[in-house]
Write a protein that holds these residues in place. Structure first.
Motif, PDB file in Angstrom:
ATOM      1  N   TYR A   1       0.813  -1.224   0.000  1.00  0.00           N
ATOM      2  CA  TYR A   1       0.000   0.000   0.000  1.00  0.00           C
ATOM      3  C   TYR A   1       0.845   1.272   0.000  1.00  0.00           C
ATOM      4  O   TYR A   1       0.314   2.369  -0.174  1.00  0.00           O
ATOM      5  CB  TYR A   1      -0.939   0.006   1.203  1.00  0.00           C
ATOM      6  CG  TYR A   1      -2.152  -0.895   1.044  1.00  0.00           C
ATOM      7  CD1 TYR A   1      -2.331  -1.638  -0.120  1.00  0.00           C
ATOM      8  CD2 TYR A   1      -3.117  -1.003   2.033  1.00  0.00           C
ATOM      9  CE1 TYR A   1      -3.428  -2.469  -0.285  1.00  0.00           C
ATOM     10  CE2 TYR A   1      -4.229  -1.832   1.881  1.00  0.00           C
ATOM     11  CZ  TYR A   1      -4.372  -2.565   0.718  1.00  0.00           C
ATOM     12  OH  TYR A   1      -5.466  -3.371   0.550  1.00  0.00           O
ATOM     13  N   ASN A   2       2.155   1.139   0.164  1.00  0.00           N
ATOM     14  CA  ASN A   2       3.054   2.302   0.104  1.00  0.00           C
ATOM     15  C   ASN A   2       3.710   2.424  -1.271  1.00  0.00           C
ATOM     16  O   ASN A   2       4.682   3.161  -1.421  1.00  0.00           O
ATOM     17  CB  ASN A   2       4.124   2.201   1.180  1.00  0.00           C
ATOM     18  CG  ASN A   2       3.542   2.275   2.577  1.00  0.00           C
ATOM     19  OD1 ASN A   2       2.642   3.066   2.833  1.00  0.00           O
ATOM     20  ND2 ASN A   2       4.031   1.430   3.469  1.00  0.00           N
ATOM     21  N   SER A   3       3.191   1.648  -2.270  1.00  0.00           N
ATOM     22  CA  SER A   3       3.673   1.683  -3.650  1.00  0.00           C
ATOM     23  C   SER A   3       5.043   1.044  -3.831  1.00  0.00           C
ATOM     24  O   SER A   3       5.679   1.216  -4.876  1.00  0.00           O
ATOM     25  CB  SER A   3       3.715   3.136  -4.190  1.00  0.00           C
ATOM     26  OG  SER A   3       2.472   3.750  -4.019  1.00  0.00           O
TER      27      SER A   3
ATOM     28  N   GLN B   1       0.505  12.630  -7.230  1.00  0.00           N
ATOM     29  CA  GLN B   1      -0.849  12.611  -6.686  1.00  0.00           C
ATOM     30  C   GLN B   1      -1.783  11.756  -7.536  1.00  0.00           C
ATOM     31  O   GLN B   1      -2.681  11.089  -7.008  1.00  0.00           O
ATOM     32  CB  GLN B   1      -1.407  14.045  -6.580  1.00  0.00           C
ATOM     33  CG  GLN B   1      -0.679  14.928  -5.583  1.00  0.00           C
ATOM     34  CD  GLN B   1      -0.730  14.338  -4.175  1.00  0.00           C
ATOM     35  OE1 GLN B   1      -1.748  13.785  -3.756  1.00  0.00           O
ATOM     36  NE2 GLN B   1       0.374  14.459  -3.443  1.00  0.00           N
TER      37      GLN B   1
ATOM     38  N   LEU C   1      -1.162   8.151  -6.570  1.00  0.00           N
ATOM     39  CA  LEU C   1      -1.741   7.861  -5.250  1.00  0.00           C
ATOM     40  C   LEU C   1      -3.249   7.699  -5.350  1.00  0.00           C
ATOM     41  O   LEU C   1      -3.844   6.826  -4.696  1.00  0.00           O
ATOM     42  CB  LEU C   1      -1.394   8.983  -4.272  1.00  0.00           C
ATOM     43  CG  LEU C   1       0.066   9.064  -3.810  1.00  0.00           C
ATOM     44  CD1 LEU C   1       0.260  10.254  -2.874  1.00  0.00           C
ATOM     45  CD2 LEU C   1       0.493   7.774  -3.108  1.00  0.00           C
ATOM     46  N   LYS C   2      -3.893   8.526  -6.173  1.00  0.00           N
ATOM     47  CA  LYS C   2      -5.347   8.415  -6.339  1.00  0.00           C
ATOM     48  C   LYS C   2      -5.724   7.083  -6.982  1.00  0.00           C
ATOM     49  O   LYS C   2      -6.714   6.435  -6.592  1.00  0.00           O
ATOM     50  CB  LYS C   2      -5.878   9.577  -7.186  1.00  0.00           C
ATOM     51  CG  LYS C   2      -7.412   9.576  -7.309  1.00  0.00           C
ATOM     52  CD  LYS C   2      -7.898  10.737  -8.126  1.00  0.00           C
ATOM     53  CE  LYS C   2      -9.432  10.780  -8.143  1.00  0.00           C
ATOM     54  NZ  LYS C   2     -10.058   9.526  -8.565  1.00  0.00           N
TER      55      LYS C   2
ATOM     56  N   LYS D   1      -5.568   4.463  -4.337  1.00  0.00           N
ATOM     57  CA  LYS D   1      -6.723   4.562  -3.434  1.00  0.00           C
ATOM     58  C   LYS D   1      -7.976   3.989  -4.095  1.00  0.00           C
ATOM     59  O   LYS D   1      -8.759   3.286  -3.455  1.00  0.00           O
ATOM     60  CB  LYS D   1      -6.956   6.031  -3.040  1.00  0.00           C
ATOM     61  CG  LYS D   1      -5.925   6.586  -2.080  1.00  0.00           C
ATOM     62  CD  LYS D   1      -6.246   8.031  -1.720  1.00  0.00           C
ATOM     63  CE  LYS D   1      -5.212   8.590  -0.751  1.00  0.00           C
ATOM     64  NZ  LYS D   1      -5.494  10.006  -0.406  1.00  0.00           N
ATOM     65  N   ASP D   2      -8.159   4.276  -5.394  1.00  0.00           N
ATOM     66  CA  ASP D   2      -9.311   3.735  -6.118  1.00  0.00           C
ATOM     67  C   ASP D   2      -9.233   2.219  -6.199  1.00  0.00           C
ATOM     68  O   ASP D   2     -10.254   1.524  -6.093  1.00  0.00           O
ATOM     69  CB  ASP D   2      -9.373   4.334  -7.527  1.00  0.00           C
ATOM     70  CG  ASP D   2      -9.699   5.822  -7.519  1.00  0.00           C
ATOM     71  OD1 ASP D   2     -10.180   6.305  -6.474  1.00  0.00           O
ATOM     72  OD2 ASP D   2      -9.472   6.489  -8.540  1.00  0.00           O
TER      73      ASP D   2
ATOM     74  N   ILE E   1      -7.841   0.204  -4.035  1.00  0.00           N
ATOM     75  CA  ILE E   1      -8.169  -0.339  -2.709  1.00  0.00           C
ATOM     76  C   ILE E   1      -9.676  -0.247  -2.464  1.00  0.00           C
ATOM     77  O   ILE E   1     -10.295  -1.178  -1.934  1.00  0.00           O
ATOM     78  CB  ILE E   1      -7.384   0.415  -1.622  1.00  0.00           C
ATOM     79  CG1 ILE E   1      -5.880   0.157  -1.791  1.00  0.00           C
ATOM     80  CG2 ILE E   1      -7.842  -0.015  -0.224  1.00  0.00           C
ATOM     81  CD1 ILE E   1      -5.007   1.053  -0.941  1.00  0.00           C
ATOM     82  N   ALA E   2     -10.280   0.869  -2.878  1.00  0.00           N
ATOM     83  CA  ALA E   2     -11.715   1.071  -2.633  1.00  0.00           C
ATOM     84  C   ALA E   2     -12.571   0.179  -3.524  1.00  0.00           C
ATOM     85  O   ALA E   2     -13.596  -0.351  -3.091  1.00  0.00           O
ATOM     86  CB  ALA E   2     -12.078   2.544  -2.851  1.00  0.00           C
TER      87      ALA E   2
END
Length: 720
Positions: free
Chosen positions: A508-510, A545, A548-549, A552-553, A555-556
């Motif tokens: 999750y930290n890339s 950014q 990162l988005k 996040k998408d 994961i969601a």
């Protein structure tokens, strides 16, 4: 004025008034009509008979009084109409300064009149005596049984009026004397409102007083009064009154319920019932009773008592001199009560009652938690000074792990139930925790018992009551799962290394946490180099950014597909399409990223785009309606301007747009073209227009359909 006739000179001499003052007085008396003027020289005056004069004055006064009363009634009516209703919320937590005089006296009297239980007063004797002896509301309160406690300053008892000393013998009146002069005066009514002043040596009519029903303020005043009361001097003749009023006050102010009862026996001498002789307010309130229950049998007031045999058992113990404790559930009240039962004298007993409903609910929640927790829990009590331990309790999970029921375990020694328990090191851990109070964790160990063989891990704690508790898990299945996971990861690695696409696992930290062989070949980095890098090192196309988005998408939404450009070690940019999804890797959630090189796809797409552009140029060169369509579906791929004018636009079918039909046109020759791959021709009239239509094959996945509007030519030919 002497009775009879008198001149002004005589009136002035006899009254000691100056002549001007005498003249003014005579004018007033004339105005009142109680003297007459005798016209003579000099002028003389004589009074009316005394009875007539008094009658005139009384009637005049009565008239003035009636007029004043009428004006008062009218004024009161007007005020009542414009009076603002009192907002009950404004009465809470109020502090009011009440002015001295009659308003204050009236307010104090009303407070006494509405008191239901107690009045506590701390007053100097100067304030106390007028209040006790002259205020009828106080006398009425004592007659109503209101408990009045008075605290006043020390004085010579011989000077205290006999009426006050006589009050000390009343059941509901008690007075005590402070050793020091009072610095504050207050009155507390029913523990709900208080009046306070620091002016201790003036009459209540001579100084304002603060009134409040603020609960914190009243409680503070009550605590101050109680502290002063118990340190004050009590008159000797008031001590230990035969009515034991001090004890009544004690029990009345207890938080717990208290009742004094007499046991009723059957002919065999066994308790069968009891009579409630006395009960305080908490007892009655808890059990839903009132004072009418006093003097009645328990079976008359507790309708479900016959279903509580434990209470009768407790009474039997009390009857033979024992103390008993029990818990009683009232079906009527739907609450639990704890009873302490003891006998102060033969045939009588006391019930100390406590409402334990909330405790019972908490215990039930604890029991539910205890039994539903997924870990096994065993509670032990040390025996032989901690050499061994006896089972006090176990939960349902522990029963399943052990394959034993609670009845088979409780009350037995640990070493008797589990002979090989110390193979785990559990017995030694229990002994250490019992001696030191320090918690311990026992790592995974294999237990081989008679009934089962499994792997366990234990946490051992010492409870505040001295018992020791072990919380443990059967981790056999987890270990099997971990082995299966290791095997599956080995299979996974073999699988991804066979793939041509780049595959890597990202946390999750890339950061890259695993890569396949294709990744090292495609981007020129070694495996070790890639595992020290993150996505930002390869993706120079998207901003920080943006990446990162995307993560996040992913994961969601559990998956994500996107395009970007990755940079190789030698600086080449590779266009890629990335398909990401969430996976479990080495017991943790991570992102699996499959990266496909789309360089050839982009070239093909560019070629197709060029072809489409060329087709569009060709279509636009036609002076008639011209379309490129897909076989079978008749979906329009491209259309020229003439086609757009008749509604035939890309993405739609020719028959719904140009033909304005819900199904293919019945005269359409496209199916013949698809079957033979030969051009088709037809003239057809539709919606008032005559079309010269053609269907021409272009490729396996495209065909052209064009038509000329020949309506004018056809009409001209018909005329000829």
């Amino acid at each position: 004025m002497q009775i009879g006739c008198s001149s002004i000179r005589e009136i002035s001499q006899n009254s000691g008034l100056s002549r001007p003052e005498a003249y003014r007085a005579i004018l007033v008396l004339e105005h009142l009509g109680i003297i007459e003027r005798i016209i003579s020289s000099p002028t003389k005056y004589r009074p009316l008979p005394l009875q007539d004069a008094l009658l005139i004055l009384f009637k005049r006064k009565e008239k003035e009084t009636n007029e004043l009363l009428q004006r008062t009634i009218e004024l009161y009516g007007k005020c009542k109409q414009i009076e603002k209703p009192v907002d009950s919320s404004e009465q809470n937590y109020a502090f009011v300064l009440i002015p001295e005089g009659d308003a204050l006296t009236l307010r104090l009297q009303k407070a006494v009149e509405k008191t239901q239980k107690t009045i506590n007063v701390m007053l100097s004797q100067k304030r106390l005596l007028p209040w006790l002896l002259n205020d009828e509301t106080v006398e009425n309160a004592l007659k109503r049984g209101i408990i009045v406690r008075v605290l006043t300053d020390q004085s010579n008892r011989l000077t205290m009026p006999k009426d006050v000393i006589a009050l000390e013998k009343k059941h509901s009146f008690e007075i005590r004397y402070t050793k020091m002069p009072l610095s504050i005066c207050f009155r507390i009514y029913d523990g709900k409102e208080a009046f306070l002043t620091t002016a201790t040596f003036t009459d209540c009519k001579e100084t304002p007083i603060v009134w409040s029903n603020n609960s914190s303020f009243v409680e503070l005043a009550q605590n101050y009064f109680d502290a002063a009361w118990f340190s004050a001097v009590e008159p000797k003749e008031q001590e230990f009154k035969p009515d034991a009023r001090q004890f009544d006050y004690l029990f009345a102010n207890m938080n717990d319920g208290f009742s004094y009862n007499r046991i009723l026996f059957d002919p065999d001498g066994h308790p069968k019932d009891f009579v409630i002789l006395f009960a305080n307010e908490p007892f009655l309130s808890m059990l839903g009773l009132n004072k009418q229950a006093l003097g009645k049998r328990a079976t008359e007031v507790f309708l479900d008592i016959e279903k509580q045999p434990s209470l009768m058992t407790a009474l039997y113990k009390v009857a033979i001199g024992m103390e008993a404790r029990l818990e009683y559930y009232s079906n009527i009240r739907n609450r639990w009560f704890s009873f302490l039962v003891y006998s102060p004298e033969k045939s009588y007993f006391v019930l100390m009652t406590e409402d334990v409903t909330e405790r019972k609910k908490a215990e039930e929640k604890y029991r539910q938690l205890f039994n539903t927790i997924p870990s096994g829990v065993a509670v032990y009590q040390a025996v032989d000074d901690g050499v061994d331990f006896v089972f006090v309790d176990i939960n349902q999970t522990a029963e399943k792990i052990e394959g034993l029921s609670k009845e088979e375990i409780l009350g037995k020694r640990l070493t008797n139930v589990f002979q090989r328990v110390d193979d785990l090191g559990l017995l030694s851990a229990l002994q250490r925790v019992y001696q030191t109070g320090k918690s311990e964790f026992l790592p995974t160990s294999l237990y081989q018992g008679k009934r089962n063989v499994n792997w366990r891990e234990n946490w051992v704690y010492k409870l505040p009551n001295g018992n020791v508790v072990a919380v443990y898990n059967d981790v056999t299945e987890r270990l099997k799962s971990e082995k299966s996971l290791r095997d599956s990861e080995a299979n996974y690695r073999e699988l991804i290394n066979c793939m041509n696409d780049t595959v890597w696992v990202i946390d999750y930290n890339s950061k890259f946490i695993d890569v396949n062989n294709a990744a090292t070949k495609t981007y020129g980095y070694s495996r070790e180099e890639l595992l020290s890098m993150d996505v930002f090192d390869l993706d120079k196309n998207l901003g920080h950014q943006e990446i990162l988005k995307i993560f996040k998408d992913t994961i969601a939404e559990s998956s994500k597909v996107y395009a970007t450009v990755y940079t190789t070690k030698d600086g080449r940019g590779i266009p890629v399409e990335i398909s990401q999804s969430l996976v479990m890797y080495q017991g943790k959630q991570a992102i699996l990223s499959v990266v496909r090189d789309v360089t050839e796809r982009k070239k093909l797409a560019a070629s197709i785009q060029e072809k489409i552009q060329l087709n569009q140029v060709l279509l636009d060169a036609f002076p008639c309606v011209a379309l490129l369509l897909k076989p079978s579906t008749r979906e329009i791929v491209a259309s020229n301007m003439k086609a757009v004018e008749v509604g035939a636009v890309p993405g739609q079918t020719c028959f719904t747009t140009w033909g304005r039909r819900e199904s293919p046109c019945p005269w359409c020759l496209a199916p013949n073209l698809w079957a033979t791959q030969k051009a088709q021709h037809l003239e057809i009239e539709w919606l008032g227009v005559v079309w010269d239509a053609y269907w021409v094959p272009v490729s396996e996945d495209l065909y052209m359909h064009y038509a000329f509007d020949i309506t004018v030519q056809r009409k001209a030919k018909i005329k000829r």
